[in-house]
Scaffold this active site. Structure first.
Site, short mmCIF file in Angstrom:
data_model
loop_
_atom_site.label_atom_id
_atom_site.label_comp_id
_atom_site.label_asym_id
_atom_site.label_seq_id
_atom_site.Cartn_x
_atom_site.Cartn_y
_atom_site.Cartn_z
N GLY A 69 0.81 -1.22 0.00
CA GLY A 69 0.00 0.00 0.00
C GLY A 69 0.84 1.27 0.00
N CYS A 330 0.76 1.60 12.21
CA CYS A 330 1.95 2.37 11.85
C CYS A 330 2.35 3.33 12.95
CB CYS A 330 1.70 3.16 10.58
SG CYS A 330 1.17 2.07 9.29
C1 LIG Z 1 -5.56 2.85 4.88
C2 LIG Z 1 -4.17 2.33 4.72
N1 LIG Z 1 -3.39 2.84 3.75
C3 LIG Z 1 -2.15 2.41 3.53
C4 LIG Z 1 -1.59 1.42 4.31
C5 LIG Z 1 -0.20 0.95 4.03
O1 LIG Z 1 -0.23 -0.33 3.42
P1 LIG Z 1 1.04 -1.30 3.49
O2 LIG Z 1 1.14 -1.79 4.90
O3 LIG Z 1 0.73 -2.40 2.51
O4 LIG Z 1 2.23 -0.50 3.07
C6 LIG Z 1 -2.34 0.88 5.36
C7 LIG Z 1 -1.74 -0.12 6.28
O5 LIG Z 1 -1.87 -0.04 7.47
C8 LIG Z 1 -3.66 1.34 5.56
O6 LIG Z 1 -4.44 0.84 6.54
#
Ligand SMILES: Cc1ncc(COP(=O)(O)O)c(C=O)c1O
Length: 390
Positions: A69, A330
């Protein structure tokens, strides 16, 4: 015994997906090699692209595989910004909202700090809904300066859904590209790319029963963007690097299973969430459902707890083998209030008192029972800890 209720952070890899992943890991060859061995891997990759495109309702040529993502959102935001501002230097505005994930906010803030982009935030109400009337007025007045709009389809902390078709309808009038972070939405609600009017959409495998480290950016055929990774020119020159066919295969299968079961899973998780909300709200008047009036995902339930820290609650439940969260993974470990709740008008203290419970494909009624049994004592301890620290 443990109960995992943090599926918005990451989901368990489905057994069928694991089998598919390990099967394709055994294939030898670079998908760009011309020999038969490489071409077999290329075939697997293209099958995955075709199958994933069906689940997204887009053309196979619109699927760019990425590492997840965060890479997808960075490629969409920086790539479209660079393209549009190079075409017309007046276009330096990026429209977004304060409730976005850091995977969107941080690249936009980077563009502001390093490349003179201007951030315009669409106001968000107490229930986390963006103000579409405000957006319409802003675009009428200042559309010539807008490089792109990036608004998430559904929020990963509160589950609040944005009517993305309304956003694209407003932007279409001025030919402004719209990107959506659909990482939380895809696989958990209907998300047809073709019907959405979007130019770009970011998705990730590990939120839908696939492995970590693979995602996709869906880019409409008419949308141009500047690459952020340069090298061998793979993925139509927009994302260089040897393509990860086993991960793409695993992602495609996870998506296929999710989309096949989408409506029954929405119903099933909605029942689990409804039960949870009814029981939890009865424990004390200090706890309430966040964004109660908004249209929300069935699998994400977020509570606000007055007078206690969500972190205390998380640790107390953890001791009982129940894994929940206070918000985005995160930011876990960082004792900062959620920027999402702050953007929704909560004070720092209010924003610290939150609990997010998110269901996945293998959660059952028994898991809800378990959390309901343990929560009253945990809330009482968290509240008395909150009182004693005042
Ligand atoms: C809404 C949203 N966007 C982006 C991401 C990032 O995705 P990735 O963990 O695959 O980098 C996340 C992950 O927590 C998310 O929940």
């Amino acid at each position: 015994m443990s109960v995992y209720l943090d599926n918005a952070a990451t989901t368990p890899v489905r057994a069928e997906v694991l089998t598919e992943y390990t099967k394709y890991l055994q294939l030898l060859g670079n998908p760009s090699s011309v020999h038969t061995s490489g071409q077999l891997v290329r075939q697997a990759l293209e099958e995955a692209r075709e199958s994933l495109a069906k689940t997204i309702d887009c053309d196979r040529s619109e699927v760019l595989f990425t590492s997840g993502g965060t890479e997808s959102t960075n490629l969409a935001i920086k790539g479209i910004y660079w393209q549009r501002s190079a075409e017309n230097s007046k276009r330096n505005v990026i429209i977004t909202a304060g409730t976005e994930h850091h995977g969107v906010i941080d690249p936009i803030e980077w563009l502001e700090a390093q490349q003179s982009a201007e951030i315009v935030l669409v106001p968000v109400n107490f229930d986390g809904e963006i103000d579409l009337d405000w957006l319409a007025e802003y675009l009428t007045a200042d559309h010539e300066r807008v490089a792109l709009i990036s608004l998430m389809w559904a929020n990963n902390e509160t589950g609040v859904i944005t009517d993305i078709n309304k956003v694209t309808a407003l932007a279409k009038k001025y030919l402004i590209p719209v990107h959506t972070d659909a990482v939380a939405a895809f696989g958990h609600m209907p998300t047809s790319f073709k019907d959405s009017g979007l130019q770009a959409m970011s998705i990730s495998a590990h939120k839908i029963g696939g492995p970590v480290g693979v995602g996709a950016l869906i880019v409409s055929r008419s949308t141009k963007l500047v690459s952020i990774i340069h090298g061998g020119g793979q993925e139509r020159g927009m994302r260089s690097g040897t393509m990860n066919a086993p991960a793409a295969k695993a992602f495609a299968l996870a998506a296929e299973i999710c989309i096949q079961n989408l409506h029954s899973e929405i119903q099933r998780t909605q029942l689990l969430s409804d039960r949870l909300v009814a029981e939890v709200s009865a424990i004390t008047e200090n706890i309430s459902l966040t964004a109660a009036k908004a249209n929300r995902l069935a699998n994400i339930t977020h509570f606000t707890l007055a007078g206690a820290s969500g972190e205390s609650l998380l640790f107390l439940l953890d001791q009982k083998g129940i894994f929940v969260s206070t918000g985005s993974a995160c930011q876990a470990g960082v004792n900062r209030p959620s920027h999402v709740l702050i953007a929704m008008g909560r004070t720092e203290d209010q924003a610290k008192g939150c609990l997010r419970i998110t269901f996945g494909h293998d959660n059952t009624e028994a898991d809800v029972e378990c959390v309901i049994q343990e929560l009253p004592a945990a809330i009482e301890s968290a509240l008395s800890a909150g009182l004693s620290s005042q």
